[in-house]
Design a protein around this motif. Structure first.
Motif, short mmCIF file in Angstrom:
data_model
loop_
_atom_site.label_atom_id
_atom_site.label_comp_id
_atom_site.label_asym_id
_atom_site.label_seq_id
_atom_site.Cartn_x
_atom_site.Cartn_y
_atom_site.Cartn_z
N LEU A 59 0.81 -1.22 0.00
CA LEU A 59 0.00 0.00 0.00
C LEU A 59 0.84 1.27 0.00
CD1 LEU A 59 -2.86 -0.99 2.48
CD2 LEU A 59 -3.05 -0.66 0.01
N ILE A 60 2.00 1.24 0.67
CA ILE A 60 2.81 2.46 0.75
C ILE A 60 3.90 2.51 -0.32
CG2 ILE A 60 2.39 2.64 3.23
CD1 ILE A 60 5.25 1.71 3.73
N GLY A 61 3.95 1.50 -1.18
CA GLY A 61 4.91 1.51 -2.27
C GLY A 61 6.31 1.10 -1.88
N ALA A 62 6.44 0.32 -0.81
CA ALA A 62 7.75 -0.16 -0.37
C ALA A 62 8.01 -1.56 -0.91
CB ALA A 62 7.81 -0.18 1.15
N SER A 63 9.27 -1.94 -0.96
CA SER A 63 9.60 -3.33 -1.28
C SER A 63 9.11 -4.21 -0.14
CB SER A 63 11.12 -3.50 -1.44
OG SER A 63 11.60 -2.70 -2.51
N VAL A 64 8.48 -5.33 -0.49
CA VAL A 64 7.95 -6.21 0.54
C VAL A 64 9.10 -6.68 1.42
CG1 VAL A 64 6.72 -8.36 1.01
CG2 VAL A 64 6.01 -6.89 -0.90
N PHE A 65 9.02 -6.37 2.70
CA PHE A 65 10.16 -6.44 3.60
C PHE A 65 10.80 -7.81 3.73
CE2 PHE A 65 6.69 -7.79 6.20
CZ PHE A 65 7.20 -8.52 7.26
N TRP A 66 10.03 -8.88 3.71
CA TRP A 66 10.59 -10.18 4.03
C TRP A 66 11.15 -10.92 2.81
CZ3 TRP A 66 8.37 -14.76 2.18
CH2 TRP A 66 7.09 -14.62 1.59
N ILE A 67 10.86 -10.39 1.61
CA ILE A 67 11.35 -11.05 0.40
C ILE A 67 12.86 -10.98 0.30
CG2 ILE A 67 11.29 -11.01 -2.11
CD1 ILE A 67 8.72 -12.01 -0.87
N ARG A 68 13.44 -9.84 0.72
CA ARG A 68 14.89 -9.64 0.61
C ARG A 68 15.61 -9.90 1.93
NH1 ARG A 68 16.11 -6.83 -4.08
NH2 ARG A 68 14.31 -6.00 -5.19
N ASP A 69 14.90 -10.37 2.94
CA ASP A 69 15.49 -10.55 4.26
C ASP A 69 15.22 -11.97 4.74
OD1 ASP A 69 16.46 -10.36 6.81
OD2 ASP A 69 14.81 -9.13 7.57
N ALA A 70 16.20 -12.83 4.61
CA ALA A 70 16.02 -14.24 5.00
C ALA A 70 15.78 -14.38 6.50
CB ALA A 70 17.25 -15.05 4.60
N GLN A 71 16.19 -13.40 7.28
CA GLN A 71 16.05 -13.47 8.73
C GLN A 71 14.58 -13.56 9.15
OE1 GLN A 71 17.23 -9.87 10.77
NE2 GLN A 71 17.61 -10.93 12.69
N THR A 72 13.71 -12.83 8.45
CA THR A 72 12.30 -12.79 8.83
C THR A 72 11.63 -14.14 8.65
OG1 THR A 72 12.18 -10.46 8.24
CG2 THR A 72 10.10 -11.64 8.47
N ALA A 73 11.79 -14.74 7.47
CA ALA A 73 11.19 -16.04 7.22
C ALA A 73 11.74 -17.09 8.18
CB ALA A 73 11.43 -16.46 5.78
#
Length: 209
Positions: A59-73
């Motif tokens: 909604l805010i036009g940001a890169s989806v945070f967890w796609i590029r961050d293996a730590q979150t998954a």
């Protein structure tokens, strides 16, 4: 205030990771309490942990945070594993509610903070806090076939709105993030906790009389 100064700092980033883990645990609990497999519990944990943040970022036009961050998954899958290997008696329905309350308040604050850092005006930023806090739980409840969290009689969305809105207000008043974030998250958690403890609810619509 410059947008750069509104970017979530270390305190808020740490709170966010904790909130993701707690929300992921509620997703895994929802699957485990229904006798599902570890794979299903992990899937529920991931959807619940990142669902709200994903909707917010889109909604805010940001890169989806967890796609590029293996730590979150990995954090979500780790939470699912912890739930899976521990005794069922540790995880009562009341534990589920309190975990959810913690995740709700923290995620609402982080969602509002990230929206502000992307130049979203204060009121929509507070709304993004609510979306961040509630969307993952809504997805979780849809997957397990439970009535949505939005339909719970006691205060829920209101607690998320308090946390996100208070954070935006405190930032507007000039408080630093490391002060505003814990204060706002605590306020949201206390309201949700009071609702759990004493079944606090807003008046329901009663139709025409």
């Amino acid at each position: 205030m410059p947008i750069e100064s509104l970017a979530p700092g270390p305190v808020l980033q740490a709170l966010n990771l904790f909130g993701i883990a707690v929300f992921a645990a509620t997703g895994a609990l929802a699957a485990a309490q229904r006798g599902q497999t570890l794979v299903t519990a992990a899937f529920f944990a991931l959807i619940t942990g990142v669902g709200g943040g994903t909707v917010r970022d889109l909604l805010i036009g940001a890169s989806v945070f967890w796609i590029r961050d293996a730590q979150t998954a990995a954090l979500c899958l780790g939470a699912a594993l912890v739930i899976w290997v521990t005794p069922e008696r540790w995880w009562t329905h009341r534990a589920f509610e309190w975990f959810d309350a913690v995740g709700l308040s923290i995620y609402a604050v982080y969602g509002a903070a990230k929206a502000l850092s992307f130049g979203v005006p204060p009121t929509p930023a507070a709304v993004m806090g609510v979306v961040t806090a509630c969307a993952g739980g809504i997805l979780r409840d849809m997957l397990v076939g439970e009535p949505s969290i939005l339909m719970r009689p006691e205060l829920y969305v209101t607690a998320a709105a308090l946390a996100g809105g208070l954070y935006v207000l405190l930032i507007a008043l000039g408080l630093p993030t490391y002060v505003a974030a814990p204060c706002a998250a605590s306020a949201g958690f206390l309201l949700r906790g009071a609702a759990i403890r004493w079944k606090l609810a807003l008046p329901a619509y009663r139709g025409r009389r």
